[in-house]
Design an enzyme around this catalytic site. Structure first.
Site, PDB file in Angstrom:
ATOM      1  CG  PHE A 153      17.943 -31.105 -11.298  1.00 35.86           C
ATOM      2  CD1 PHE A 153      17.878 -30.690  -9.974  1.00 35.86           C
ATOM      3  CD2 PHE A 153      19.137 -30.929 -11.981  1.00 35.86           C
ATOM      4  CE1 PHE A 153      18.975 -30.112  -9.344  1.00 35.86           C
ATOM      5  CE2 PHE A 153      20.243 -30.356 -11.367  1.00 35.86           C
ATOM      6  CZ  PHE A 153      20.156 -29.948 -10.047  1.00 35.86           C
ATOM      7  CG  ASP A 154      10.448 -33.791 -11.031  1.00 29.36           C
ATOM      8  OD1 ASP A 154       9.991 -34.270 -12.082  1.00 29.36           O
ATOM      9  OD2 ASP A 154       9.773 -33.129 -10.226  1.00 29.36           O
ATOM     10  CG  LEU A 155      10.619 -28.866 -15.283  1.00 31.04           C
ATOM     11  CD1 LEU A 155      11.924 -28.082 -15.294  1.00 31.04           C
ATOM     12  CD2 LEU A 155      10.007 -28.909 -16.679  1.00 31.04           C
TER      13      LEU A 155
END
Length: 214
Positions: A10-12
Site C-alpha cells: 500500500f501507498d500511505l
C-alpha cells in the site's frame, strides 16, 4: 494455473490515511514562504505524489533543501490536527491480516512521519514491512522500493499487488511487475489514474477483498 496473490503493498498518503489537507496546507505554507502570492490551492495539487526533492528542486535548484526543511517543520507541527482515517480502511486491512496476507507500505514519506500516521489511525499493528523514502536510493515510480518491500516479505512480484492513489504507485507497480489497484478517492481524480491503466479501480477499500478471494 494462475498464481495467487498473497502480498499487498500500500501507498500511505491518500490511500490508507487522509493526509490531503495536511499535505496541501504544508505546500501552501512553504510556497507562500518562498514565493509569496504566487500559489493557490489548485497550483499545488500536482505536487502530491512525487518526493519533496523532485518537486522543490525543479522550483528552486539552489534552495530546495531549505524548502524541504520548511515543509517538514510545518507538516510535523500540524500532523495530528489534520490527518484522519479513510472510511473502511482499518476494517479492510484488519481482514487482510486475519486472512494471512503479507502487508507492506511503500511510501515517499520519511519513516518517522509514516509511524506517526499509522499510530494516529491505529494501523500500526498490521504492517510487517515499511519502505520509506529514507530506506531507498530511488522513489516510486522506480521499482526499487517495491522490490525491497517484496524482498523483506520474502515474496515476489507475481504474488503481489500495489495499491495507491497516484500514478507513481501504478507505474511503480508496473515497473516492478506486480498487479496494480488505484483508489477512486484519489484527490487527483479517477480519470487521472485511469489513463495509467491500473489492473483494478477500487471505489472503496473493501473492494479489494473479492479481488483477492477474501
Amino acid at each position: 494455473m494462475s498464481i495467487k496473490i498473497d502480498t499487498v503493498l500500500f501507498d500511505l498518503d491518500g490511500t490508507l490515511i487522509d493526509t490531503n489537507e495536511l499535505i496541501i496546507s504544508s505546500f501552501l505554507h512553504t510556497m507562500e514562504t518562498y514565493f509569496p502570492g504566487q500559489y493557490e490551492r489548485e497550483d499545488v495539487l500536482p505536487f502530491l505524489g512525487p518526493s519533496l526533492k523532485d518537486t522543490f528542486e525543479k522550483l528552486n535548484p539552489e534552495g530546495y533543501e531549505d524548502m524541504i526543511k520548511t515543509y517538514r517543520a510545518y507538516n510535523l507541527a500540524n500532523h495530528d490536527l489534520l490527518v484522519k482515517s479513510f472510511e473502511g480502511v482499518y476494517e479492510t486491512v484488519r481482514t487482510l491480516k486475519e486472512n494471512g496476507f503479507q502487508l507492506g507500505i511503500v511510501t515517499t514519506k520519511l519513516s518517522d512521519v509514516v509511524q506517526m500516521g499509522l499510530k494516529l489511525t491505529g494501523l500500526d499493528e498490521f504492517f510487517e514491512v515499511i519502505v520509506a523514502l529514507d530506506h531507498v536510493e530511488k522513489a516510486k515510480p522506480d521499482p526499487e522500493p517495491l522490490l525491497k518491500a517484496l524482498d523483506l516479505l520474502d515474496s515476489s512480484p507475481d504474488r503481489a499487488i500495489m495499491v495507491g492513489d497516484n500514478h507513481h504507485d501504478i507505474l511503480g507497480g508496473k515497473n516492478a511487475g506486480t498487479k496494480t489497484a488505484a483508489v477512486a478517492w484519489s484527490i487527483k481524480g479517477r480519470a487521472h489514474l485511469e489513463q495509467y491503466h491500473p489492473d483494478y479501480m477500487l471505489e472503496k477499500m473493501a473492494d479489494i477483498l473479492p479481488i483477492l478471494g477474501v
